[in-house]
Design an enzyme around this catalytic site. Structure first.
Site, short mmCIF file in Angstrom:
data_model
loop_
_atom_site.label_atom_id
_atom_site.label_comp_id
_atom_site.label_asym_id
_atom_site.label_seq_id
_atom_site.Cartn_x
_atom_site.Cartn_y
_atom_site.Cartn_z
N ASN A 11 0.85 -1.19 0.00
CA ASN A 11 0.00 0.00 0.00
C ASN A 11 0.89 1.24 0.00
O ASN A 11 1.48 1.58 1.02
CB ASN A 11 -0.89 -0.06 1.26
N LYS A 13 -0.03 4.20 -0.21
CA LYS A 13 -0.74 5.34 0.39
C LYS A 13 -0.57 6.57 -0.51
O LYS A 13 -0.43 6.41 -1.73
CB LYS A 13 -0.27 5.58 1.82
N HIS A 99 -9.41 0.67 5.17
CA HIS A 99 -8.14 0.99 5.83
C HIS A 99 -8.39 1.95 6.98
O HIS A 99 -9.23 2.84 6.88
CB HIS A 99 -7.15 1.59 4.82
N GLU A 101 -6.84 4.43 8.01
CA GLU A 101 -6.67 5.86 7.71
C GLU A 101 -7.96 6.43 7.13
O GLU A 101 -8.32 7.58 7.39
CB GLU A 101 -5.47 6.06 6.78
N GLY A 177 2.62 2.36 10.71
CA GLY A 177 3.53 3.49 10.51
C GLY A 177 4.27 3.94 11.76
O GLY A 177 4.88 4.99 11.78
N SER A 217 3.70 -1.93 10.36
CA SER A 217 5.15 -1.92 10.55
C SER A 217 5.83 -3.24 10.18
O SER A 217 6.79 -3.67 10.83
CB SER A 217 5.51 -1.51 11.99
P1 PGA Z 1 2.96 0.39 7.60
O1 PGA Z 1 1.46 0.52 7.04
O2 PGA Z 1 3.53 -0.88 7.03
O3 PGA Z 1 3.66 1.62 7.12
O4 PGA Z 1 2.85 0.32 9.09
C1 PGA Z 1 0.64 -0.61 6.89
C2 PGA Z 1 -0.68 -0.21 6.31
O5 PGA Z 1 -1.22 0.84 6.67
O6 PGA Z 1 -1.24 -0.93 5.46
#
Ligand code: PGA
Length: 253
Positions: A11, A13, A99, A101, A177, A217
């Site tokens: 992803n 983003k 997601h 977010e 993140g 992460s």
């Molecule tokens: P990240 O994000 O690997 O940067 O923690 C994962 C995600 O939001 O799909």
């Protein structure tokens, strides 16, 4: 139990430019990727066609492209939205929905996400459907209640056959993140709870066949151990999907 094919989503983003995406895709195109893994990368909508086009010259035919969102209505007066049929028109077969977010920043509800998932599947797309709890829920010990409420809203609108088009991504919000990955045991336990919920509330078959990815992460350092867990069927990778480490994550099964 059936063998569930290892799945890794990337992803991006709201990251990337023409040059950066070309760099990432060139890297994937020439990599020795695990051919037994299903790989789906998800650039911002503006770059979907570009990414798909770049992939066609690569040696890895197991890489597909996902949109990061889609609307629950057909073409019409919905400024700023993208329809399922428009994604299909471009040959995009996947979409990420739910997601955290979008749930947290854009205020998307369980029901709205469920209706978008149903619209996507009805229109022929496959969905990476995300769920996951905030830190206070994890600390209160009510993670299972929280994520099963999220999946219950989805189960309400899907038919048993629809589940063949769904890959679940369990992504604890406190791990996204932040560099703070869930422990292998935390990931396995929640995946198992989700699978048991599916067995009880949808069917044994759907529980056995549906892939459940871990996200939050994930790096090439922690992916190998996470991948050993019986209920961890792959990953949804954010930050590390923009880096060469993504290739190692795909190859970690
Ligand atoms: P990240 O994000 O690997 O940067 O923690 C994962 C995600 O939001 O799909």
């Amino acid at each position: 139990m059936c063998a569930r094919k290892f799945f890794v989503g990337g992803n991006f983003k709201m990251n990337g430019s023409l040059a950066q995406i070309k760099g990432i895709v060139d890297g994937l195109n020439s990599a020795d990727l695990n051919q037994n893994a299903e790989v789906v990368i998800s650039p911002p909508a503006l770059y979907l066609a570009y990414t798909k086009d770049l992939l066609k010259d690569g040696k890895n035919k197991n890489i597909e492209v996902a949109a990061q969102n889609v609307f629950n209505k057909g073409n019409g007066a919905f400024t700023g939205e993208i329809s399922v049929s428009q994604l299909s028109d471009l040959g995009i077969n996947w979409v990420i929905l739910g997601h955290s977010e979008r749930r947290q920043i854009l205020g998307e509800s369980d029901e709205f996400i469920a209706s978008k998932t149903k619209a996507a599947i009805d229109g022929g797309l496959q969905v990476i459907w995300c769920c996951g709890e905030p830190l206070e829920i994890r600390e209160a010990g009510t993670t299972t209640d929280y994520v099963t409420k999220q999946i219950a809203a989805l189960a309400k609108v899907l038919s048993p056959e629809d589940w063949t088009k769904v890959v679940i991504a369990y992504e604890p919000i406190w791990a996204i993140g932040t560099g703070k990955v869930a422990t292998t045991q935390q990931a396995q336990d929640t995946h198992k709870d989700l699978r048991e919920w599916l067995a009880k509330n949808v069917s044994e078959k759907v529980a056995n066949e549906t892939r459940i990815l871990y996200g939050g992460s994930v790096t090439d350092e922690n992916s190998k151990e996470l991948a050993t867990q019986p209920d961890v069927d792959g990953f949804l990778v954010g930050g590390a999907s923009l880096k060469p480490a993504f290739i190692k994550i795909v190859n970690s099964a």
